[in-house]
Design an enzyme around this catalytic site. Structure first.
Site, PDB file in Angstrom:
ATOM      1  N   SER A  86       1.242  -1.078   0.214  1.00  0.00           N
ATOM      2  CA  SER A  86       0.335   0.115  -0.018  1.00  0.00           C
ATOM      3  C   SER A  86       0.932   1.203  -0.458  1.00  0.00           C
ATOM      4  CB  SER A  86      -0.784   0.013   1.257  1.00  0.00           C
ATOM      5  OG  SER A  86      -0.240   0.429   2.435  1.00  0.00           O
ATOM      6  N   LYS A  87      -0.110   2.166  -0.196  1.00  0.00           N
ATOM      7  CA  LYS A  87       0.941   3.801  -0.827  1.00  0.00           C
ATOM      8  C   LYS A  87       1.869   3.766   0.497  1.00  0.00           C
ATOM      9  CE  LYS A  87      -2.287   5.949  -3.453  1.00  0.00           C
ATOM     10  NZ  LYS A  87      -3.409   6.308  -3.635  1.00  0.00           N
ATOM     11  N   ARG A  88       0.717   3.919   2.023  1.00  0.00           N
ATOM     12  CA  ARG A  88       2.089   3.683   3.694  1.00  0.00           C
ATOM     13  C   ARG A  88       2.334   3.169   3.878  1.00  0.00           C
ATOM     14  NH1 ARG A  88      -3.728   5.003   2.525  1.00  0.00           N
ATOM     15  NH2 ARG A  88      -4.039   3.116   2.364  1.00  0.00           N
ATOM     16  N   ASP A  89       2.817   1.294   2.750  1.00  0.00           N
ATOM     17  CA  ASP A  89       4.411   1.111   3.386  1.00  0.00           C
ATOM     18  C   ASP A  89       5.342   1.734   3.360  1.00  0.00           C
ATOM     19  OD1 ASP A  89       3.977  -1.225   4.406  1.00  0.00           O
ATOM     20  OD2 ASP A  89       2.574  -2.298   2.559  1.00  0.00           O
TER      21      ASP A  89
END
Ligand code: GLU
Ligand code: ZN
Length: 491
Positions: free
Chosen positions: A259-262
């Site tokens: 995910s983008k937040r990883d």
């Protein structure tokens, strides 16, 4: 092969750090455009004022430049469909929304969130499709007036045709959506702000995009966009519906979607660790595509020459950091030595380098660089690998010390020092023989014998080839360090 000239787009929202999934999408679009001698349009989807910042925009452009992408239309280069930032195209979207309303292809929906939620829950409980139920599709003038009098502010909803939508995905083949699964959807917020659902296909139409290559997460928006295209074509706004190809998901740790937040997904992380753009792009190209069964390492030009969207595999691709590093290492080996040295520079200078700038020695660096080039996986490793040359004393890593300094290490070090004393310090081979002989005197193989020497001199158990390192450091410093280690062992 498409007959019309290929026009593809890369259209990220400039929110935060670009992530590797986005880079993969950019890469496939770029390679597709270049392979087909087409046009790559770079468009900034910055309609979400709350999330998009000027800083993110600058970061995005900087990242694209660093990766080596160029674009034929877009920010900084301009083009016939300028502007390429959606925040500067708002009037266009308002105009299109009005045309859709006038033609009856969209309508005002006055339903409140609470009403929508309640009806959705009821539909679900009754086992019916739970999307928008068409409540406001055919409101009379009086009904609208009544809602307006209540002070309700409507959203604009696109009217989906009541028919099956089928398209041939360039990666996945035929895909069919039944109308009950694709309900009417919002295209303009109650405050008048146009949504992604409108602005993205409108711009694709106006910019005459022929192929939409994007992540699988956007697959479910495709039937809606195809229907919107048809309406835009009827209104004379769209010339053609693009072909769609949905690139496979990228999976991260634990087989979960990256995910983008990883943190592992952030492009900046790879830059900071010293991945080469060419290494990173080579690896990212393998997420869904391959040049040939037995070819993992290739240049971007080779990728462009071979790239065909029909070869992209639909099944999820796993992001494997080890493999990414190993491929990057191969690209480090392929660099021209001068180029390698130049690219290491940011890690050899303040604020990254732990040594004082005046202790950096160009001649020693020139001597050690070729050995580093054969070893590194990422450029940031250079600092730890050469710090023994520029620090007044080695940065001793305690774990390495404990591991290398065993019972009897002092005796071995003393013998090694003696043999090194009389060795030829212009010859790594002679230094090796010295340590080999010291080992033999204590019944140790070379590997075991060189470990304490390496830790005494460099501070670490692993590093660049030891005997070359010793030669470059020089006899005086090396022997002083062995003495210091002996003193530490005696204490
Ligand atoms: N701005 C959209 C995104 O970043 C683009 C989606 C698309 O390629 O259609 O998700
Ligand atoms: Zn409604």
């Amino acid at each position: 092969m498409a007959s019309a000239p290929v026009r593809v787009r890369f259209c990220p929202s400039p929110t935060g750090n670009p992530h590797v999934g986005l880079v993969r999408t950019a890469l496939f679009n770029w390679a597709f455009a270049r392979h087909n001698k087409g046009t790559l349009v770079f468009r900034i989807e910055d309609t979400d004022a709350a999330r998009d910042s000027e800083e993110s925009y600058d970061q995005l452009l900087d990242s694209m430049r660093w990766l080596g992408f160029d674009w034929d239309e877009g920010p900084e280069v301009g083009g016939p469909h300028a502007p390429y930032r959606q925040s500067q195209r708002m009037d266009l979207y308002k105009d299109v929304a009005q045309k859709l309303l006038d033609a009856g292809r969209a309508y005002y929906c006055y339903c409140s969130t609470e009403e929508l939620d309640a009806r959705r829950d009821a539909a679900r409980a009754a086992g019916k499709p739970s999307g928008y139920d068409g409540h406001c599709r055919e409101l009379t003038a009086e009904q609208k007036q009544a809602y307006e009098t209540e002070g309700r502010k409507p959203i604009v909803r696109f009217r989906m045709p009541d028919e099956t939508i089928t398209f041939t995905d360039l990666v996945r083949g035929d895909i069919t959506y039944e109308p009950e699964n694709v309900p009417d959807y919002g295209i303009v917020r109650a405050n008048g702000a146009p949504l992604y659902t409108l602005v993205n296909p409108v711009d694709d139409a106006l910019m005459e995009i022929t192929h939409v290559l994007r992540g699988e997460d956007l697959l479910s928006s495709t039937p809606r966009q195809i229907a919107l295209y048809a309406a835009l074509a009827d209104l004379g706004i769209a010339k053609q519906t693009p072909l769609f190809g949905h690139l496979p998901y990228v999976m991260g740790e634990g087989n979960k979607k990256l995910s983008k937040r990883d943190p592992q997904a952030s492009l900046n992380l790879y830059r900071e660790r010293g991945f080469l753009p060419e290494g990173l792009l080579n690896y990212l190209s393998l997420l869904g595509w391959s040049l040939a069964a037995d070819r993992d390492i290739f240049s971007i030009d080779e990728m462009v020459a071979a790239f065909d969207i029909a070869d992209v595999q639909p099944n999820p691709a796993r992001f494997d950091l080890k493999k990414c590093e190993s491929i990057n290492g191969d690209h480090i080996r392929m660099l021209d030595p001068k180029d390698f040295a130049a690219r290491c520079e940011p890690w050899l200078k303040a604020p990254v380098a732990p040594w004082a700038p005046e202790d950096f020695d160009e001649a020693k660096w020139a001597a050690i660089a070729p050995h580093a080039q054969t070893r590194l996986k990422v450029l940031s490793e250079i600092t730890d690998n050469v710090d023994f040359l520029f620090l007044p004393e080695p940065a001793v890593d305690e774990a390495s010390w404990t591991k290398a300094m065993k019972e009897g290490s002092d005796a071995l070090l003393r013998t090694a020092r003696e043999k090194l004393e009389s060795a030829d310090w212009t010859s790594p081979e002679s230094l090796k023989e010295a340590v080999l002989a010291a080992g033999e005197a204590h019944g140790l193989k070379l590997g075991k014998a060189q470990a304490p020497v390496r830790v005494a001199v460099t501070g670490r158990t692993v590093g660049l080839p030891l005997f070359e390192s010793l030669e470059i450091l020089g006899k005086d410093k090396a022997l002083t360090r062995i003495d210091a280690a002996l003193a530490k062992l005696a204490a």
